[in-house]
Scaffold this motif. Structure first.
Motif, short mmCIF file in Angstrom:
data_model
loop_
_atom_site.label_atom_id
_atom_site.label_comp_id
_atom_site.label_asym_id
_atom_site.label_seq_id
_atom_site.Cartn_x
_atom_site.Cartn_y
_atom_site.Cartn_z
N GLY A 112 0.76 -1.25 0.00
CA GLY A 112 0.00 0.00 0.00
C GLY A 112 0.78 1.28 0.00
N ASN A 113 2.10 1.26 0.17
CA ASN A 113 2.85 2.51 0.20
C ASN A 113 3.13 2.95 -1.24
OD1 ASN A 113 4.53 4.68 0.79
ND2 ASN A 113 5.47 3.63 2.53
N ALA A 114 2.14 3.58 -1.84
CA ALA A 114 2.22 4.04 -3.23
C ALA A 114 1.27 5.21 -3.40
CB ALA A 114 1.87 2.93 -4.21
N ALA A 115 1.52 6.02 -4.43
CA ALA A 115 0.64 7.15 -4.70
C ALA A 115 -0.70 6.68 -5.24
CB ALA A 115 1.31 8.11 -5.67
N ILE A 116 -0.68 5.81 -6.25
CA ILE A 116 -1.91 5.26 -6.85
C ILE A 116 -1.76 3.74 -6.89
CG2 ILE A 116 -3.40 5.24 -8.88
CD1 ILE A 116 -2.28 7.99 -9.60
N GLN A 117 -2.73 3.05 -6.33
CA GLN A 117 -2.68 1.59 -6.29
C GLN A 117 -3.95 1.03 -6.90
OE1 GLN A 117 -0.58 -0.11 -3.26
NE2 GLN A 117 -1.60 -2.09 -3.22
N ILE A 118 -3.78 0.16 -7.91
CA ILE A 118 -4.90 -0.55 -8.55
C ILE A 118 -4.80 -1.99 -8.11
CG2 ILE A 118 -6.03 -1.14 -10.71
CD1 ILE A 118 -3.53 1.63 -10.83
N GLN A 119 -5.66 -2.38 -7.21
CA GLN A 119 -5.61 -3.72 -6.62
C GLN A 119 -6.99 -4.10 -6.10
OE1 GLN A 119 -3.22 -4.02 -3.10
NE2 GLN A 119 -3.20 -6.27 -3.09
#
Length: 531
Positions: free
Chosen positions: A352-359
């Protein structure tokens, strides 16, 4: 409570036949007060000569006559005005001016006005009113697709901060305000609001500080969430007359409103015309246009335009650890002309340590649900000081067009998991993987694009100056890379890392017409890179 001593020591004196009370200063009142009473006063036994009395009567009668004349003028001037503004709007206001007043008043007051009486309820039931409101607040412009219902279009295109103060408040209208509990073990905040209808959130250019992540949990077929910066016309615009205007209109009464200068090559004006001397421009305290000072010089205009933000910037300020700024779990997210500045606590770039996460969300067995989330990014500026830029994993689909992914502490774009697909076109991926200076933070040594599993299509991109590699395709069975007309320049260890020769991934991948070099000049593709 009165003082124990007298504040004044008074005495009565006579001056020209008029008796006067005079207050002399003492130690309690250093300034002193001179009191003079003119007129007939039996209590203080004042004596006024006949000539002074006659002059006083003359002054009194003239002042009384003057006040009566002024009151008559005031009554004549205001006799034609209504009791209040609402009565004037209801009885005498022109119908073409009425939507401008409502747009100036704001959506909240318009909602109250809608519930006032049957007349205003019937006014707000007219589609023409809603159409003009959409045009006045720049939610729709000529050339866009015409909606079936203007009222529904207005309500499902909320503007922040005009309609709602925050993005989360605007996002709440897409749901039925029902909170559901997900079974995602990695989610620190398990209560997520579902979006049951498609909406488009419009943001005015500027900074927006986020205290929690925007989670897209769209339910239903073709349900999507769109977040974009409003295409507000530039203030430095020439005057012109279009063919749709009447012959009586002059060039002084009309003003062309093209897109901002920094975006004119991306978003054309499409002939958007507005009146320069409209009611909304006169009442400029709520005007969404930037009013130009006629006395300002051209150099001041250029300096002002350079400081004016051209897009909305989402700045994350999270207390939670390893939380993305935007998380697409189900449905479709569309970002257009947005900047995402991500920074959170924690160093877990795998959760989860991201700017934009598609999951997609995880089920009870901790396996990803088959929801297939999608994200379409167009002209998006992405940076993360604590993790990755864009993460597309576990079967998600991501389309990245004319974006700028830069200065991320870890990988710029990460694609992983079976069935994940990413299409990257005309995008700059620069200076990623350098780590951060935080204590126990991210160590340097990451790639610009890291393809662990899935399929990635890279077309006409600039992938340069990244810490480890430009592009890395890892899996020997399921890492398919299709790259064409792309520059890989001045990356750390190597420009391109491919699966071993003879592997299934290497056989199914293709690279052609690419420029790979250890040094060289960079050619930007997105048009968003600041030199």
């Amino acid at each position: 409570m009165l003082p124990s001593r007298q504040l004044f020591s008074s005495s009565t004196t006579t001056c020209r036949g008029i008796m006067v009370d005079e207050a002399r200063p003492n130690r309690h009142n250093q300034k002193g007060i001179f009191q003079r009473r003119v007129g007939v006063d039996r209590k203080h036994r004042l004596f006024i000569p006949p000539k002074a009395q006659q002059h006083q009567r003359y002054l009194y009668s003239s002042n009384k006559m003057r006040s009566s004349v002024n009151s008559t003028k005031s009554s004549m001037e205001f006799s034609t005005l209504p009791e209040n503004v609402l009565i004037w709007m209801q009885n005498s206001c022109p119908m073409d001016v009425l939507p401008m007043i409502i747009a100036y008043a704001g959506p909240q007051k318009a909602q109250v006005l809608n519930q006032t009486n049957t007349y205003w309820h019937s006014i707000f039931s007219n589609e023409t009113i809603w159409k003009q409101l959409c045009e006045e607040l720049y939610k729709w412009k000529p050339g866009d697709e015409q909606p079936l219902s203007w009222k529904t279009f207005y309500q499902r295109s909320p503007c922040v901060p005009v309609d709602y103060p925050t993005i989360m408040d605007a996002l709440a209208i897409a749901s039925d305000h029902d909170e559901i509990t997900t079974h995602d073990a990695s989610n620190l905040n398990p209560r997520v609001m579902e979006q049951r209808r498609s909406i488009r959130i419009l943001l005015r250019p500027g900074d927006y500080y986020m205290k929690e992540a925007i989670v897209v949990q769209a339910v239903g077929q073709n349900t999507s969430l769109s977040i974009e910066t409003m295409d507000i016309p530039s203030r430095n615009t020439p005057s012109l007359v279009t063919e749709e205007t009447s012959s009586s209109s002059t060039t002084d009464e009309l003003e062309a409103l093209p897109a901002p200068a920094a975006q004119s090559n991306k978003f054309p004006a499409q002939g958007f015309i507005k009146r320069a001397r409209s009611f909304r421009k006169k009442l400029s305290c709520r005007n969404m246009d930037a009013v130009q000072d006629s006395n300002s010089s051209e150099s001041e205009d250029e300096e002002q335009s350079s400081k004016t933000p051209v897009r909305a910037t989402l700045i994350s300020k999270f207390r939670a650890h390893n939380e993305p700024a935007l998380w697409v779990r189900q449905g479709t997210l569309q970002l257009k002309n947005i900047a995402v500045n991500h920074n959170c606590n924690g160093i877990d770039i795998w959760n989860g340590n991201a700017a934009i996460q598609i999951q997609p969300s995880s089920g009870p067995d901790e396996n990803p649900l088959p929801t297939r989330p999608k994200a379409y990014l167009q002209q998006v500026d992405v940076t993360s000081r604590s993790g990755r830029g864009i993460v597309n994993i576990d079967g998600g689909t991501c389309s990245i067009s004319r974006c700028y992914v830069h200065d991320c502490a870890a990988t710029g774009i990460y694609v992983g998991g079976p069935g994940s697909r990413a299409t990257i076109e005309e995008t700059d991926v620069i200076r990623n993987g350098g780590g951060n200076n935080q204590r126990r933070g991210i160590a340097p040594g990451h790639s610009g694009i890291y393809l662990e599993q899935g399929c990635a299509v890279v077309r006409n991109c600039n992938i340069s100056q990244n810490s480890l590699t430009g592009i890395s395709a890892v899996s020997q069975q399921n890492a398919i890379l299709d790259m064409e007309a792309t520059d890989l320049i001045a990356n750390g260890a190597m420009q391109l890392e491919m699966p071993p020769t003879g592997s299934e991934s290497h056989t199914r991948s293709s690279t052609q017409n690419n420029n790979m070099a250890e040094t060289g000049s960079l050619r930007n593709r997105s048009g968003m890179v600041v030199e």
